[in-house]
Design a protein around this motif. Structure first.
Motif, PDB file in Angstrom:
ATOM      1  N   GLY A   1       9.528  -2.866  -1.384  1.00 13.88           N
ATOM      2  CA  GLY A   1       8.563  -3.181  -0.345  1.00 13.88           C
ATOM      3  C   GLY A   1       8.485  -2.170   0.786  1.00 13.88           C
ATOM      4  O   GLY A   1       7.553  -2.209   1.587  1.00 13.88           O
ATOM      5  N   LYS A   2       9.439  -1.267   0.909  1.00 13.85           N
ATOM      6  CA  LYS A   2       9.423  -0.271   1.983  1.00 13.85           C
ATOM      7  C   LYS A   2       8.644   0.945   1.511  1.00 13.85           C
ATOM      8  O   LYS A   2       8.973   1.537   0.486  1.00 13.85           O
ATOM      9  N   GLN A   3       7.631   1.321   2.297  1.00 16.79           N
ATOM     10  CA  GLN A   3       6.784   2.431   1.904  1.00 16.79           C
ATOM     11  C   GLN A   3       7.194   3.703   2.635  1.00 16.79           C
ATOM     12  O   GLN A   3       7.394   3.709   3.850  1.00 16.79           O
TER      13      GLN A   3
ATOM     14  N   PHE B   1      -5.907   1.513   4.283  1.00 17.34           N
ATOM     15  CA  PHE B   1      -5.475   1.416   2.888  1.00 17.34           C
ATOM     16  C   PHE B   1      -6.633   1.777   1.967  1.00 17.34           C
ATOM     17  O   PHE B   1      -7.779   1.349   2.173  1.00 17.34           O
TER      18      PHE B   1
ATOM     19  N   LEU C   1      -0.520  -2.062   3.483  1.00 14.60           N
ATOM     20  CA  LEU C   1      -0.245  -2.150   4.912  1.00 14.60           C
ATOM     21  C   LEU C   1      -1.547  -2.163   5.684  1.00 14.60           C
ATOM     22  O   LEU C   1      -2.442  -1.348   5.436  1.00 14.60           O
TER      23      LEU C   1
ATOM     24  N   TYR D   1       0.653   4.586  -3.415  1.00 17.56           N
ATOM     25  CA  TYR D   1      -0.463   4.209  -2.552  1.00 17.56           C
ATOM     26  C   TYR D   1      -1.154   5.468  -2.020  1.00 17.56           C
ATOM     27  O   TYR D   1      -0.531   6.522  -1.855  1.00 17.56           O
TER      28      TYR D   1
ATOM     29  N   LEU E   1       9.095   5.289   8.373  1.00 19.78           N
ATOM     30  CA  LEU E   1       9.516   3.916   8.661  1.00 19.78           C
ATOM     31  C   LEU E   1      10.655   3.917   9.662  1.00 19.78           C
ATOM     32  O   LEU E   1      11.673   4.579   9.477  1.00 19.78           O
TER      33      LEU E   1
ATOM     34  N   TYR F   1       6.175   2.241  12.305  1.00 20.97           N
ATOM     35  CA  TYR F   1       6.288   3.613  11.853  1.00 20.97           C
ATOM     36  C   TYR F   1       6.228   4.555  13.049  1.00 20.97           C
ATOM     37  O   TYR F   1       5.515   4.300  14.025  1.00 20.97           O
TER      38      TYR F   1
ATOM     39  N   GLY G   1       5.425  -9.505  -4.010  1.00 23.01           N
ATOM     40  CA  GLY G   1       6.606  -8.741  -4.387  1.00 23.01           C
ATOM     41  C   GLY G   1       6.646  -7.384  -3.730  1.00 23.01           C
ATOM     42  O   GLY G   1       6.491  -7.251  -2.523  1.00 23.01           O
ATOM     43  N   ASN G   2       6.819  -6.351  -4.533  1.00 23.56           N
ATOM     44  CA  ASN G   2       6.931  -4.995  -4.007  1.00 23.56           C
ATOM     45  C   ASN G   2       5.592  -4.298  -3.848  1.00 23.56           C
ATOM     46  O   ASN G   2       5.524  -3.208  -3.314  1.00 23.56           O
ATOM     47  N   ASN G   3       4.520  -4.901  -4.351  1.00 21.54           N
ATOM     48  CA  ASN G   3       3.215  -4.260  -4.282  1.00 21.54           C
ATOM     49  C   ASN G   3       2.495  -4.744  -3.031  1.00 21.54           C
ATOM     50  O   ASN G   3       1.918  -5.827  -3.030  1.00 21.54           O
ATOM     51  N   ARG G   4       2.574  -3.958  -1.974  1.00 21.94           N
ATOM     52  CA  ARG G   4       2.052  -4.413  -0.692  1.00 21.94           C
ATOM     53  C   ARG G   4       1.176  -3.364  -0.062  1.00 21.94           C
ATOM     54  O   ARG G   4       1.548  -2.203  -0.001  1.00 21.94           O
TER      55      ARG G   4
ATOM     56  N   TRP H   1      -2.824  -1.547   9.460  1.00 21.56           N
ATOM     57  CA  TRP H   1      -2.226  -0.782  10.549  1.00 21.56           C
ATOM     58  C   TRP H   1      -2.862  -1.095  11.890  1.00 21.56           C
ATOM     59  O   TRP H   1      -4.051  -1.382  11.998  1.00 21.56           O
TER      60      TRP H   1
ATOM     61  N   SER I   1      -3.657   0.918  -4.287  1.00 23.94           N
ATOM     62  CA  SER I   1      -2.276   0.853  -4.746  1.00 23.94           C
ATOM     63  C   SER I   1      -2.264   0.954  -6.267  1.00 23.94           C
ATOM     64  O   SER I   1      -3.238   0.566  -6.938  1.00 23.94           O
TER      65      SER I   1
ATOM     66  N   TYR J   1       5.815   2.061  -7.208  1.00 23.62           N
ATOM     67  CA  TYR J   1       4.545   1.687  -6.606  1.00 23.62           C
ATOM     68  C   TYR J   1       4.041   2.861  -5.785  1.00 23.62           C
ATOM     69  O   TYR J   1       4.801   3.460  -5.015  1.00 23.62           O
TER      70      TYR J   1
ATOM     71  N   TYR K   1      -3.568   6.193   1.465  1.00 18.30           N
ATOM     72  CA  TYR K   1      -4.165   5.740   2.713  1.00 18.30           C
ATOM     73  C   TYR K   1      -4.930   6.920   3.302  1.00 18.30           C
ATOM     74  O   TYR K   1      -4.658   8.079   2.958  1.00 18.30           O
TER      75      TYR K   1
ATOM     76  N   TYR L   1       5.523  -9.337   6.461  1.00 19.09           N
ATOM     77  CA  TYR L   1       6.428  -8.197   6.652  1.00 19.09           C
ATOM     78  C   TYR L   1       5.763  -7.299   7.678  1.00 19.09           C
ATOM     79  O   TYR L   1       4.573  -6.980   7.563  1.00 19.09           O
TER      80      TYR L   1
ATOM     81  N   VAL M   1      -5.131   4.071  10.437  1.00 16.78           N
ATOM     82  CA  VAL M   1      -4.769   4.352   9.055  1.00 16.78           C
ATOM     83  C   VAL M   1      -5.345   3.216   8.200  1.00 16.78           C
ATOM     84  O   VAL M   1      -5.201   2.037   8.542  1.00 16.78           O
TER      85      VAL M   1
ATOM     86  N   SER N   1      -3.585  -1.536  -8.794  1.00 20.58           N
ATOM     87  CA  SER N   1      -3.224  -2.911  -8.472  1.00 20.58           C
ATOM     88  C   SER N   1      -4.235  -3.536  -7.516  1.00 20.58           C
ATOM     89  O   SER N   1      -4.599  -4.697  -7.654  1.00 20.58           O
ATOM     90  N   GLU N   2      -4.633  -2.755  -6.551  1.00 21.07           N
ATOM     91  CA  GLU N   2      -5.579  -3.237  -5.552  1.00 21.07           C
ATOM     92  C   GLU N   2      -6.312  -2.038  -4.968  1.00 21.07           C
ATOM     93  O   GLU N   2      -5.756  -0.946  -4.869  1.00 21.07           O
TER      94      GLU N   2
ATOM     95  N   PHE O   1      -2.958  10.222   3.230  1.00 21.46           N
ATOM     96  CA  PHE O   1      -1.514  10.059   3.054  1.00 21.46           C
ATOM     97  C   PHE O   1      -1.219   9.366   1.732  1.00 21.46           C
ATOM     98  O   PHE O   1      -1.833   8.357   1.400  1.00 21.46           O
TER      99      PHE O   1
END
Lengths: 114, 111
Positions: free
Chosen positions: B98-100, B45, A102, B33, A46, A36, A97-100, A104, B48, B31, B35, A32, B43, B55-56, B91
């Motif tokens: 999936g869209k942050q 990470f 990024l 996050y 986004l 930004y 899934g939804n836990n992603r 950069w 999460s 979810y 950053y 994906y 930027v 989660s991570e 941030f």
């Protein structure tokens, strides 16, 4: 290799011109790729995103071109306007899934001259 | 339009002090996050968070960092003993499908 390389670092375009920003990645697990836009004093917003199963996505004046074999993707801003002057970040997403998270690029500072 | 909010916008602290950065994610997002962006750099990470647990986390997110969702709306990042190199823009983001979506950031300055 979890890096995303972005170029150029800065770009000056005349009003009405096309702005092109390029990104490259190494990790084929990325699935994906969002772009930004960030104005001074604001958080990244986004703009447009693409998945590797398509080669192009267009939303208004903004187009992402994606080359899976070359592991490159680019943002094209058609008919660039002074209001487009901002910093643009490409990113690549990895995760389930939804836990992603990024990863950069370094960002491109775009200035559109009136 | 719902948005992610962050407070404070700017935090100045002395080295060794604890800071808590606060975020209110978009209300139906699950979810969350953090950053950070050191001036002139990428930027990065940090962490999460989902279902009240991490989660991570990245290698940056060491024992000095912690996150918490103390109630149904806030999401916090705590740095226990700040270092000069923690100076950065932090941030918060929340995501849906999936869209942050990002908040405006907190600029942390460690003196």
């Amino acid at each position: 290799q979890q890096q995303v390389k972005q170029s150029p670092q800065s770009l000056i375009v005349q009003k009405g011109g096309i702005s092109i920003i390029n990104c490259a990645y190494e990790n084929t697990a990325f699935d994906y790729f969002p772009w930004y836009q960030q104005f001074p004093g604001k958080g990244p917003a986004l703009l447009i995103a693409i998945r590797p199963d398509v080669s192009e996505k267009k939303e208004g004046r903004f187009t992402i071109s994606f080359n899976k074999s070359a592991k490159q993707f680019s943002l094209h801003i058609m008919d660039s306007q002074p209001g487009d002057s901002a910093t643009y970040f490409c990113a690549a997403s990895i995760g389930a899934g939804n836990n992603r998270k990024l990863i950069w690029g370094l960002g491109t500072s775009l200035a559109v001259n009136p | 339009e719902p948005e992610v909010t962050q407070t404070p916008s700017h935090q100045v602290t002395q080295m060794g002090q604890e800071v808590i950065l606060r975020c209110v994610p978009i209300s139906n997002h699950l979810y969350f996050y953090w950053y950070r962006q050191i001036l002139g750099q990428k930027v990065e990470f940090l962490v999460s968070f989902y279902n009240n647990e991490i989660s991570e986390k990245s290698e940056i997110f060491d024992d000095q960092f912690s996150v918490e969702r103390p109630d149904g709306s806030n999401f916090t990042l705590k740095i226990r003993s700040t270092k000069l190199e923690d100076s950065a823009m932090y941030f918060c983001a929340s995501s849906e499908r999936g869209k942050q979506f990002f908040g405006p950031g907190t600029r942390l300055t460690v003196l």
